[in-house]
Write an enzyme that holds these catalytic residues in place. Structure first.
Site, PDB file in Angstrom:
ATOM      1  N   HIS A  92      -2.271  -3.107  -1.775  1.00  0.00           N
ATOM      2  CA  HIS A  92      -3.399  -3.277  -1.463  1.00  0.00           C
ATOM      3  C   HIS A  92      -3.031  -3.816  -0.071  1.00  0.00           C
ATOM      4  O   HIS A  92      -2.299  -4.938   0.401  1.00  0.00           O
ATOM      5  CB  HIS A  92      -3.935  -4.407  -2.705  1.00  0.00           C
ATOM      6  CG  HIS A  92      -5.226  -5.022  -2.326  1.00  0.00           C
ATOM      7  ND1 HIS A  92      -6.266  -3.856  -2.092  1.00  0.00           N
ATOM      8  CD2 HIS A  92      -5.471  -6.612  -1.995  1.00  0.00           C
ATOM      9  CE1 HIS A  92      -6.969  -4.714  -1.937  1.00  0.00           C
ATOM     10  NE2 HIS A  92      -6.788  -5.711  -1.787  1.00  0.00           N
ATOM     11  N   CYS A 207      -9.180   0.108  -0.193  1.00  0.00           N
ATOM     12  CA  CYS A 207      -8.868  -0.899   1.124  1.00  0.00           C
ATOM     13  C   CYS A 207      -8.117  -0.648   2.630  1.00  0.00           C
ATOM     14  O   CYS A 207      -7.866  -1.425   3.351  1.00  0.00           O
ATOM     15  CB  CYS A 207      -7.979  -1.829  -0.107  1.00  0.00           C
ATOM     16  SG  CYS A 207      -6.553  -1.422  -0.414  1.00  0.00           S
TER      17      CYS A 207
END
Length: 334
Positions: A92, A207
């Site tokens: 992430h 992301c």
């Protein structure tokens, strides 16, 4: 419905759409505003952006301020699984800032309103005539940088300095993008694993791409990045030959819609439902293998429309790839 019947129906749709010319990759649709989500959509583990600034706002900085810019990385679902998904390069991404005038830190990240699986596949419910998509994503901007979270199994690295004026321009860009690009797109779709020669059918937006676009925007403002850090990102890629446009959601599920195609899509997505009993889950995996590997078929939902992907080896691949912080326009056109 048998696989042969489904294949025949899809072949008919393919022949009818063969004359349509598409620009690849298909541009992600922009919207005038963010519609309310279906009440059925809920996050199982954590509410979206619980400590963020309200209504997607971002604080302004003094133009003459200087802010440090940080790359922030951690394994996906680290709070639940630790470094497990990091071992297969599912990372992430976020961006951190520190105001040198005030000493305050900030974090911005873009993620699913209702978690990753809900953004990737719809809910198929017996009492619903259409699939329920819980696929909105949004930017979250909040005070502070959680040093432990980003450093324990990930990365916290200073890569640039910007002025307060440049930060405010980035904030305006983020807010505009957040109000117009509202759907999370999990998959990058290509025709080849050859990184030097491929056609990209669809771009993802997640992301990773939020961070890539933000760093690119700052680069276009003249920001210079450190040369002692290699900017790698996680990519989830589907591989297929040229996709075929099927129809938009209304044309399939609306009044007078294509009931045969609707049933085909519902059946396909029924194998990708979360929280299945173990035996049902195993059966679903076998059906997914039959569709994707044996029949070489996958259905993609993009821009509120459905596409058929004629899959090819290696079908799906998770990679960790280098993407420069800034690519000059002349090189992006190559």
């Amino acid at each position: 419905m048998s696989i042969l019947v489904v294949s025949a129906l899809l072949a008919l749709v393919t022949s009818q759409a063969a004359s349509v010319q598409w620009n690849w990759p298909v541009p992600q649709r922009k919207y005038d505003g963010r519609p309310p989500s279906d009440p059925y959509c809920k996050a199982s583990f954590q509410a979206f952006c619980p400590s963020g600034y309200p209504n997607g706002t971002i604080p302004r900085m003094d133009d003459d301020d200087t802010l440090e810019v940080f790359v922030l990385k951690a394994p996906v679902f680290e709070s639940k699984f630790g470094d497990l998904l990091g071992k297969i390069d599912l990372i992430h991404d976020a961006i951190g800032f520190k105001s040198l005038k005030t000493g305050l830190n900030y974090t911005t990240e873009w993620y699913e309103l209702f978690e990753l699986f809900n953004c990737t596949f719809p809910h198929i419910l017996e009492n619903q005539t259409t699939p329920i998509w819980c696929n909105q994503g949004a930017a979250c901007f909040y005070a502070g940088i959680n040093d432990i979270h980003w450093t324990q199994n990930g990365t916290l690295k200073k890569v640039a300095e910007i002025t307060g004026k440049q930060f405010n321009m980035l904030a305006d860009y983020i807010i505009s993008d957040n109000n117009t690009g509202i759907y999370y797109e999990t998959w990058r779709v290509r025709n080849s694993t050859d990184s030097s020669s491929f056609i990209q059918w669809f771009d993802p937006y997640d992301c990773t791409n939020y961070a890539i676009h933000a760093f690119q925007f700052l680069g276009e403002l003249g920001v210079k990045y450190t040369s002692d850090y290699t900017s790698n990102y996680s990519m989830l890629t589907l591989y297929c030959d040229m996709p075929t446009y099927l129809a938009n959601e209304t044309q399939i599920y609306g009044p007078g819609g294509d009931k045969e195609l609707a049933q085909t899509l519902d059946t396909f997505y029924s194998y990708f439902q979360a929280h299945q009993p173990v035996l049902h889950f195993v059966e679903s995996l076998l059906h997914i293998y039959q569709y994707v590997v044996l029949e070489k078929e996958f259905f993609l939902y993009y821009n509120e429309a459905y596409w058929r992907l004629p899959m090819k080896a290696p079908y799906i691949k998770a990679t960790y790839e280098y993407v420069p912080f800034y690519t000059p326009p002349s090189r992006r056109e190559e």
